[in-house]
Scaffold this motif. Sequence first.
Motif, PDB file in Angstrom:
ATOM      1  N   UNK A  66       0.837  -1.197   0.000  1.00 40.51           N
ATOM      2  CA  UNK A  66       0.000   0.000   0.000  1.00 40.51           C
ATOM      3  C   UNK A  66       0.872   1.247   0.000  1.00 40.51           C
ATOM      4  N   UNK A  67       0.437   2.261  -0.718  1.00 43.77           N
ATOM      5  CA  UNK A  67       1.104   3.565  -0.765  1.00 43.77           C
ATOM      6  C   UNK A  67       0.294   4.546   0.067  1.00 43.77           C
ATOM      7  N   UNK A  68       0.940   5.176   1.044  1.00 43.08           N
ATOM      8  CA  UNK A  68       0.264   6.124   1.902  1.00 43.08           C
ATOM      9  C   UNK A  68       0.909   7.506   1.758  1.00 43.08           C
ATOM     10  N   UNK A  69       0.107   8.523   1.962  1.00 44.01           N
ATOM     11  CA  UNK A  69       0.629   9.874   2.033  1.00 44.01           C
ATOM     12  C   UNK A  69       0.829  10.579   0.697  1.00 44.01           C
ATOM     13  N   UNK A  70       0.464   9.967  -0.415  1.00 40.15           N
ATOM     14  CA  UNK A  70       0.593  10.658  -1.705  1.00 40.15           C
ATOM     15  C   UNK A  70      -0.684  11.445  -1.961  1.00 40.15           C
ATOM     16  N   UNK A  71      -0.516  12.699  -2.301  1.00 37.17           N
ATOM     17  CA  UNK A  71      -1.640  13.602  -2.533  1.00 37.17           C
ATOM     18  C   UNK A  71      -1.866  13.733  -4.032  1.00 37.17           C
ATOM     19  N   UNK A  72      -3.050  13.348  -4.490  1.00 40.34           N
ATOM     20  CA  UNK A  72      -3.440  13.569  -5.888  1.00 40.34           C
ATOM     21  C   UNK A  72      -4.584  14.565  -5.860  1.00 40.34           C
ATOM     22  N   UNK A  73      -4.352  15.735  -6.410  1.00 41.77           N
ATOM     23  CA  UNK A  73      -5.338  16.814  -6.382  1.00 41.77           C
ATOM     24  C   UNK A  73      -6.595  16.405  -7.141  1.00 41.77           C
ATOM     25  N   UNK A  74      -7.744  16.965  -6.756  1.00 40.83           N
ATOM     26  CA  UNK A  74      -8.973  16.660  -7.497  1.00 40.83           C
ATOM     27  C   UNK A  74      -8.861  17.157  -8.935  1.00 40.83           C
ATOM     28  N   UNK A  75      -9.449  16.411  -9.840  1.00 49.28           N
ATOM     29  CA  UNK A  75      -9.427  16.800 -11.250  1.00 49.28           C
ATOM     30  C   UNK A  75     -10.330  18.005 -11.425  1.00 49.28           C
ATOM     31  N   UNK A  76      -9.880  18.997 -12.132  1.00 48.07           N
ATOM     32  CA  UNK A  76     -10.586  20.265 -12.261  1.00 48.07           C
ATOM     33  C   UNK A  76     -11.953  20.175 -12.905  1.00 48.07           C
ATOM     34  N   UNK A  77     -12.176  19.203 -13.781  1.00 47.01           N
ATOM     35  CA  UNK A  77     -13.437  19.115 -14.512  1.00 47.01           C
ATOM     36  C   UNK A  77     -14.429  18.146 -13.887  1.00 47.01           C
ATOM     37  N   UNK A  78     -14.092  17.564 -12.733  1.00 45.19           N
ATOM     38  CA  UNK A  78     -14.971  16.595 -12.086  1.00 45.19           C
ATOM     39  C   UNK A  78     -15.873  17.290 -11.071  1.00 45.19           C
ATOM     40  N   UNK A  79     -17.095  16.804 -10.946  1.00 48.58           N
ATOM     41  CA  UNK A  79     -17.984  17.330  -9.922  1.00 48.58           C
ATOM     42  C   UNK A  79     -17.589  16.718  -8.577  1.00 48.58           C
ATOM     43  N   UNK A  80     -18.072  17.289  -7.508  1.00 50.95           N
ATOM     44  CA  UNK A  80     -17.714  16.804  -6.170  1.00 50.95           C
ATOM     45  C   UNK A  80     -18.161  15.358  -5.965  1.00 50.95           C
ATOM     46  N   UNK A  81     -19.287  14.983  -6.522  1.00 53.73           N
ATOM     47  CA  UNK A  81     -19.799  13.615  -6.349  1.00 53.73           C
ATOM     48  C   UNK A  81     -18.971  12.604  -7.135  1.00 53.73           C
ATOM     49  N   UNK A  82     -18.381  13.012  -8.248  1.00 54.24           N
ATOM     50  CA  UNK A  82     -17.621  12.095  -9.108  1.00 54.24           C
ATOM     51  C   UNK A  82     -16.130  12.116  -8.812  1.00 54.24           C
ATOM     52  N   UNK A  83     -15.699  12.960  -7.884  1.00 54.33           N
ATOM     53  CA  UNK A  83     -14.280  13.098  -7.579  1.00 54.33           C
ATOM     54  C   UNK A  83     -13.742  11.946  -6.749  1.00 54.33           C
ATOM     55  N   UNK A  84     -12.530  12.115  -6.237  1.00 58.91           N
ATOM     56  CA  UNK A  84     -11.876  11.075  -5.445  1.00 58.91           C
ATOM     57  C   UNK A  84     -11.351  11.679  -4.142  1.00 58.91           C
ATOM     58  N   UNK A  85     -11.032  10.822  -3.198  1.00 57.44           N
ATOM     59  CA  UNK A  85     -10.435  11.244  -1.931  1.00 57.44           C
ATOM     60  C   UNK A  85      -8.953  11.502  -2.206  1.00 57.44           C
ATOM     61  N   UNK A  86      -8.461  12.694  -1.889  1.00 55.17           N
ATOM     62  CA  UNK A  86      -7.125  13.094  -2.321  1.00 55.17           C
ATOM     63  C   UNK A  86      -5.994  12.390  -1.584  1.00 55.17           C
ATOM     64  N   UNK A  87      -6.167  12.034  -0.320  1.00 56.09           N
ATOM     65  CA  UNK A  87      -5.074  11.446   0.461  1.00 56.09           C
ATOM     66  C   UNK A  87      -5.337   9.998   0.871  1.00 56.09           C
ATOM     67  N   UNK A  88      -6.069   9.263   0.074  1.00 53.20           N
ATOM     68  CA  UNK A  88      -6.393   7.880   0.439  1.00 53.20           C
ATOM     69  C   UNK A  88      -5.185   6.967   0.229  1.00 53.20           C
TER      70      UNK A  88
END
Length: 162
Positions: A66-88
């Motif tokens: 498992x990889x922990x602590x990597x931050x992937x910013x939310x995609x700019x064109x995605x709605x909040x419901x379709x986005x992802x958890x940034x620090x999972x």
Amino acid sequence: MSGNRGTDHPDDRVVVASNRRARRNYEVLDTFECGIVLAGTEVKSLRDGGAQMGDAYARVRNDEMWLMGMHIAPWGHASAAMGHVVDRSRKLLMHRAEINRLRARTEQDRLQLIPLSIYFTEGRAKLELALARGRRLYDKRQAIRKRETDREAQRAIRHRSI
């Protein structure tokens, strides 16, 4: 796209993010390439360069990497419901024997698993993972001193040949 998987060249890599502090703070003993399980919006955000690996690390949990602590910013064109958890935590894809070997090395020799870079090759996201030993302050100073003396030697050789 070639059928032979062994013909991958480092030139085929499209590096998205790299951990520049890793080589300064750690002595890299070995590197591994592994796949990474991502959500759709994470892939799109990575292609836009929205990743930060500064505090990321890998661990073996329940016989999985498992990889922990990597931050992937939310995609700019995605709605909040379709986005992802940034620090999972993100699952890394490696062979079982490799995972067992890395677990043994990290437990016995007190080594860490540090991500060096994330890149795309043949359309797939890959992570370069390093088995590393933490450097102490005097080790860092010694590495800087060695690098400076090597540079001075190269300069002297260059000036002598001119």
